[in-house]
Design a protein around this motif. Structure first.
Motif, PDB file in Angstrom:
ATOM      1  N   ALA A  74       0.894  -1.321   0.124  1.00  0.00           N
ATOM      2  CA  ALA A  74       0.015  -0.072   0.073  1.00  0.00           C
ATOM      3  C   ALA A  74       0.833   1.180   0.079  1.00  0.00           C
ATOM      4  O   ALA A  74       0.694   2.120  -0.854  1.00  0.00           O
ATOM      5  CB  ALA A  74      -0.843  -0.013   1.178  1.00  0.00           C
ATOM      6  N   ILE A  75       1.915   1.293   0.841  1.00  0.00           N
ATOM      7  CA  ILE A  75       2.861   2.374   0.885  1.00  0.00           C
ATOM      8  C   ILE A  75       3.612   2.586  -0.473  1.00  0.00           C
ATOM      9  O   ILE A  75       3.750   3.505  -1.037  1.00  0.00           O
ATOM     10  CB  ILE A  75       3.778   2.166   1.921  1.00  0.00           C
ATOM     11  N   ALA A  76       4.177   1.292  -1.004  1.00  0.00           N
ATOM     12  CA  ALA A  76       5.182   1.392  -2.004  1.00  0.00           C
ATOM     13  C   ALA A  76       4.218   1.856  -3.174  1.00  0.00           C
ATOM     14  O   ALA A  76       4.695   2.588  -4.130  1.00  0.00           O
ATOM     15  CB  ALA A  76       5.629   0.053  -2.263  1.00  0.00           C
ATOM     16  N   LEU A  77       3.035   1.581  -3.254  1.00  0.00           N
ATOM     17  CA  LEU A  77       1.961   1.835  -4.666  1.00  0.00           C
ATOM     18  C   LEU A  77       1.286   3.185  -4.317  1.00  0.00           C
ATOM     19  O   LEU A  77       0.561   3.612  -5.198  1.00  0.00           O
ATOM     20  CB  LEU A  77       1.177   0.883  -4.964  1.00  0.00           C
ATOM     21  N   GLY A  78       1.344   3.615  -3.178  1.00  0.00           N
ATOM     22  CA  GLY A  78       0.507   4.891  -2.836  1.00  0.00           C
ATOM     23  C   GLY A  78      -0.879   4.587  -3.043  1.00  0.00           C
ATOM     24  O   GLY A  78      -1.763   5.191  -3.366  1.00  0.00           O
ATOM     25  N   LEU A  79      -1.462   3.447  -2.516  1.00  0.00           N
ATOM     26  CA  LEU A  79      -2.859   2.940  -2.417  1.00  0.00           C
ATOM     27  C   LEU A  79      -3.414   2.760  -1.039  1.00  0.00           C
ATOM     28  O   LEU A  79      -2.409   2.547   0.070  1.00  0.00           O
ATOM     29  CB  LEU A  79      -2.879   1.829  -3.255  1.00  0.00           C
ATOM     30  N   ASP A  80      -4.739   2.720  -1.140  1.00  0.00           N
ATOM     31  CA  ASP A  80      -5.451   2.441   0.155  1.00  0.00           C
ATOM     32  C   ASP A  80      -5.268   1.171   0.707  1.00  0.00           C
ATOM     33  O   ASP A  80      -5.239   0.168  -0.175  1.00  0.00           O
ATOM     34  CB  ASP A  80      -7.089   2.886   0.053  1.00  0.00           C
ATOM     35  N   VAL A  81      -5.276   0.760   1.999  1.00  0.00           N
ATOM     36  CA  VAL A  81      -4.897  -0.614   2.445  1.00  0.00           C
ATOM     37  C   VAL A  81      -5.983  -1.570   2.006  1.00  0.00           C
ATOM     38  O   VAL A  81      -5.969  -2.791   1.446  1.00  0.00           O
ATOM     39  CB  VAL A  81      -4.757  -0.567   3.839  1.00  0.00           C
ATOM     40  N   LYS A  82      -7.254  -1.086   1.992  1.00  0.00           N
ATOM     41  CA  LYS A  82      -8.433  -1.904   1.577  1.00  0.00           C
ATOM     42  C   LYS A  82      -8.271  -2.355   0.083  1.00  0.00           C
ATOM     43  O   LYS A  82      -8.722  -3.420  -0.239  1.00  0.00           O
ATOM     44  CB  LYS A  82      -9.526  -0.868   1.841  1.00  0.00           C
ATOM     45  N   GLU A  83      -7.676  -1.410  -0.721  1.00  0.00           N
ATOM     46  CA  GLU A  83      -7.742  -1.576  -2.144  1.00  0.00           C
ATOM     47  C   GLU A  83      -6.794  -2.688  -2.222  1.00  0.00           C
ATOM     48  O   GLU A  83      -6.995  -3.631  -3.164  1.00  0.00           O
ATOM     49  CB  GLU A  83      -7.306  -0.281  -3.030  1.00  0.00           C
ATOM     50  N   VAL A  84      -5.399  -2.686  -1.522  1.00  0.00           N
ATOM     51  CA  VAL A  84      -4.803  -3.579  -1.471  1.00  0.00           C
ATOM     52  C   VAL A  84      -5.009  -4.920  -1.150  1.00  0.00           C
ATOM     53  O   VAL A  84      -4.697  -5.914  -1.717  1.00  0.00           O
ATOM     54  CB  VAL A  84      -3.154  -3.274  -0.922  1.00  0.00           C
ATOM     55  N   GLU A  85      -5.820  -4.965  -0.201  1.00  0.00           N
ATOM     56  CA  GLU A  85      -6.296  -6.362   0.291  1.00  0.00           C
ATOM     57  C   GLU A  85      -7.181  -7.106  -0.686  1.00  0.00           C
ATOM     58  O   GLU A  85      -7.001  -8.321  -0.820  1.00  0.00           O
ATOM     59  CB  GLU A  85      -7.214  -5.983   1.431  1.00  0.00           C
ATOM     60  N   SER A  86      -8.131  -6.102  -1.558  1.00  0.00           N
ATOM     61  CA  SER A  86      -8.847  -6.778  -2.548  1.00  0.00           C
ATOM     62  C   SER A  86      -7.782  -7.134  -3.765  1.00  0.00           C
ATOM     63  O   SER A  86      -8.169  -8.312  -4.311  1.00  0.00           O
ATOM     64  CB  SER A  86      -9.725  -5.611  -2.851  1.00  0.00           C
ATOM     65  N   MET A  87      -6.812  -6.445  -3.968  1.00  0.00           N
ATOM     66  CA  MET A  87      -5.860  -6.842  -4.923  1.00  0.00           C
ATOM     67  C   MET A  87      -5.130  -8.117  -4.521  1.00  0.00           C
ATOM     68  O   MET A  87      -4.989  -9.197  -5.285  1.00  0.00           O
ATOM     69  CB  MET A  87      -4.830  -5.898  -5.084  1.00  0.00           C
ATOM     70  N   LEU A  88      -4.825  -8.288  -3.160  1.00  0.00           N
ATOM     71  CA  LEU A  88      -4.248  -9.623  -2.897  1.00  0.00           C
ATOM     72  C   LEU A  88      -5.053 -10.827  -3.029  1.00  0.00           C
ATOM     73  O   LEU A  88      -4.718 -11.961  -3.389  1.00  0.00           O
ATOM     74  CB  LEU A  88      -3.834  -9.662  -1.390  1.00  0.00           C
ATOM     75  N   HIS A  89      -6.430 -10.512  -2.599  1.00  0.00           N
ATOM     76  CA  HIS A  89      -7.533 -11.731  -2.775  1.00  0.00           C
ATOM     77  C   HIS A  89      -7.860 -12.028  -4.113  1.00  0.00           C
ATOM     78  O   HIS A  89      -7.899 -13.073  -4.462  1.00  0.00           O
ATOM     79  CB  HIS A  89      -8.651 -11.017  -2.080  1.00  0.00           C
ATOM     80  N   ALA A  90      -7.510 -10.967  -4.894  1.00  0.00           N
ATOM     81  CA  ALA A  90      -7.793 -11.365  -6.510  1.00  0.00           C
ATOM     82  C   ALA A  90      -6.811 -12.063  -6.878  1.00  0.00           C
ATOM     83  O   ALA A  90      -6.984 -13.095  -7.873  1.00  0.00           O
ATOM     84  CB  ALA A  90      -8.049 -10.119  -7.178  1.00  0.00           C
ATOM     85  N   LYS A  91      -5.587 -11.855  -6.546  1.00  0.00           N
ATOM     86  CA  LYS A  91      -4.517 -12.840  -6.980  1.00  0.00           C
ATOM     87  C   LYS A  91      -4.380 -14.250  -6.573  1.00  0.00           C
ATOM     88  O   LYS A  91      -3.982 -15.143  -7.036  1.00  0.00           O
ATOM     89  CB  LYS A  91      -3.243 -12.163  -6.670  1.00  0.00           C
ATOM     90  N   LEU A  92      -4.964 -14.248  -5.185  1.00  0.00           N
ATOM     91  CA  LEU A  92      -4.996 -15.566  -4.478  1.00  0.00           C
ATOM     92  C   LEU A  92      -6.095 -16.630  -4.747  1.00  0.00           C
ATOM     93  O   LEU A  92      -5.614 -17.800  -4.924  1.00  0.00           O
ATOM     94  CB  LEU A  92      -4.684 -15.250  -3.021  1.00  0.00           C
ATOM     95  N   GLU A  93      -6.979 -15.948  -5.034  1.00  0.00           N
ATOM     96  CA  GLU A  93      -8.363 -16.924  -5.278  1.00  0.00           C
ATOM     97  C   GLU A  93      -8.342 -17.554  -6.133  1.00  0.00           C
ATOM     98  O   GLU A  93      -8.873 -18.935  -6.091  1.00  0.00           O
ATOM     99  CB  GLU A  93      -9.591 -15.869  -5.056  1.00  0.00           C
ATOM    100  N   PRO A  94      -7.914 -17.276  -7.484  1.00  0.00           N
ATOM    101  CA  PRO A  94      -8.095 -18.205  -8.437  1.00  0.00           C
ATOM    102  C   PRO A  94      -7.373 -19.591  -8.307  1.00  0.00           C
ATOM    103  O   PRO A  94      -7.825 -20.642  -8.433  1.00  0.00           O
ATOM    104  CB  PRO A  94      -7.579 -17.464  -9.691  1.00  0.00           C
ATOM    105  N   LEU A  95      -6.000 -19.420  -7.892  1.00  0.00           N
ATOM    106  CA  LEU A  95      -5.252 -20.721  -7.606  1.00  0.00           C
ATOM    107  C   LEU A  95      -5.843 -21.491  -6.438  1.00  0.00           C
ATOM    108  O   LEU A  95      -5.850 -22.575  -6.410  1.00  0.00           O
ATOM    109  CB  LEU A  95      -3.812 -20.491  -7.392  1.00  0.00           C
ATOM    110  N   GLY A  96      -6.340 -20.646  -5.372  1.00  0.00           N
ATOM    111  CA  GLY A  96      -6.916 -21.066  -4.181  1.00  0.00           C
ATOM    112  C   GLY A  96      -8.309 -22.215  -4.494  1.00  0.00           C
ATOM    113  O   GLY A  96      -8.454 -23.157  -3.893  1.00  0.00           O
ATOM    114  N   ALA A  97      -8.858 -21.763  -5.513  1.00  0.00           N
ATOM    115  CA  ALA A  97     -10.025 -22.282  -6.030  1.00  0.00           C
ATOM    116  C   ALA A  97      -9.705 -23.865  -6.405  1.00  0.00           C
ATOM    117  O   ALA A  97     -10.405 -24.960  -6.424  1.00  0.00           O
ATOM    118  CB  ALA A  97     -10.899 -21.879  -6.939  1.00  0.00           C
TER     119      ALA A  97
END
Length: 222
Positions: free
Chosen positions: A142-165
């Motif tokens: 979030a700090i490195a990209l200048g983004l809100d923490v909630k937005e980064v949490e969504s990005m992490l989930h989007a990356k992890l979920e496909p393989l998790g399924a």
């Protein structure tokens, strides 16, 4: 000794969290002037005092670049390499990575434990380790990209979920090697609660804050 960091700079304190240098000061310890960083850790809402000369040894480092942060995000979506199904060994391996504290190491912990959790619920200690690593990764990106923490949490989930399924579909193929989880959890837990009370333990910080205080006391003694 010159300071590597400056006041108001964000830093990563491995296993403790992302912090901010609030002050750089000197105090006398055993008749010797010692320079300290005062670092505020938001995740545990506390300040830690770290001798400047010990910062590198403790793994305290600068926030990564935006490019490195994006690379870490991309790593989350990559296939997970086979790791041991012995959770105690896996826990120690990941704990060692967390202490090293590079963003690549932290990303690997999150990716490994997220996908393992899709196969079987993580033991208490391992779940806390996962929560700590994921929070640290989220805050740094979030700090490195200048983004809100909630937005980064969504990005992490989007990356992890496909393989998790994909891993969820393979549950039947995974042997149950963690059958002694509850016994080992009882040894590590301060309470005698059963595994049905696991969710109550999630209210603990899991961020290593007590360790930070211990380190500070040791530093002062020096």
């Amino acid at each position: 000794m010159s300071s590597e960091f400056s006041i108001n700079e964000k830093v990563v304190y491995p296993s403790q969290g992302v912090g901010e240098i609030k002050e750089i000061f000197e105090k006398t310890v055993q008749d010797k002037a010692v320079k300290y960083y005062k670092i505020y850790l938001e995740v545990s809402d506390m300040n830690v005092m770290v001798p400047v000369e010990n910062a590198n040894m403790l793994g305290i480092r600068k926030i990564v670049s935006a490019e490195a942060a994006q690379k870490a995000l991309d790593m989350l979506g990559q296939p997970v390499e086979s790791v041991t199904s012995d959770w105690k060994l896996r826990y120690q391996m990941n704990l060692d990575l967390l202490k090293k504290g590079s963003i690549e190491d932290i990303t690997n912990i999150v990716r490994c434990l997220y996908h393992r959790s899709k196969v079987k619920e993580l033991p208490i200690q391992e779940r806390k380790l996962y929560d700590t690593a994921r929070k640290l990764l989220t805050d740094e990106i979030a700090i490195a990209l200048g983004l809100d923490v909630k937005e980064v949490e969504s990005m992490l989930h989007a990356k992890l979920e496909p393989l998790g399924a994909l891993h969820e579909k393979k549950v039947a193929q995974i042997d149950d090697d963690d059958e002694d989880d509850d016994e080992f959890d009882d040894e590590l837990s301060d309470s005698s609660s059963s595994s049905d009370d696991d969710d109550d333990d999630d209210s603990d910080d899991g961020d290593g804050g007590d360790d930070a205080n211990d380190e500070d006391e040791d530093d002062d003694d020096e």
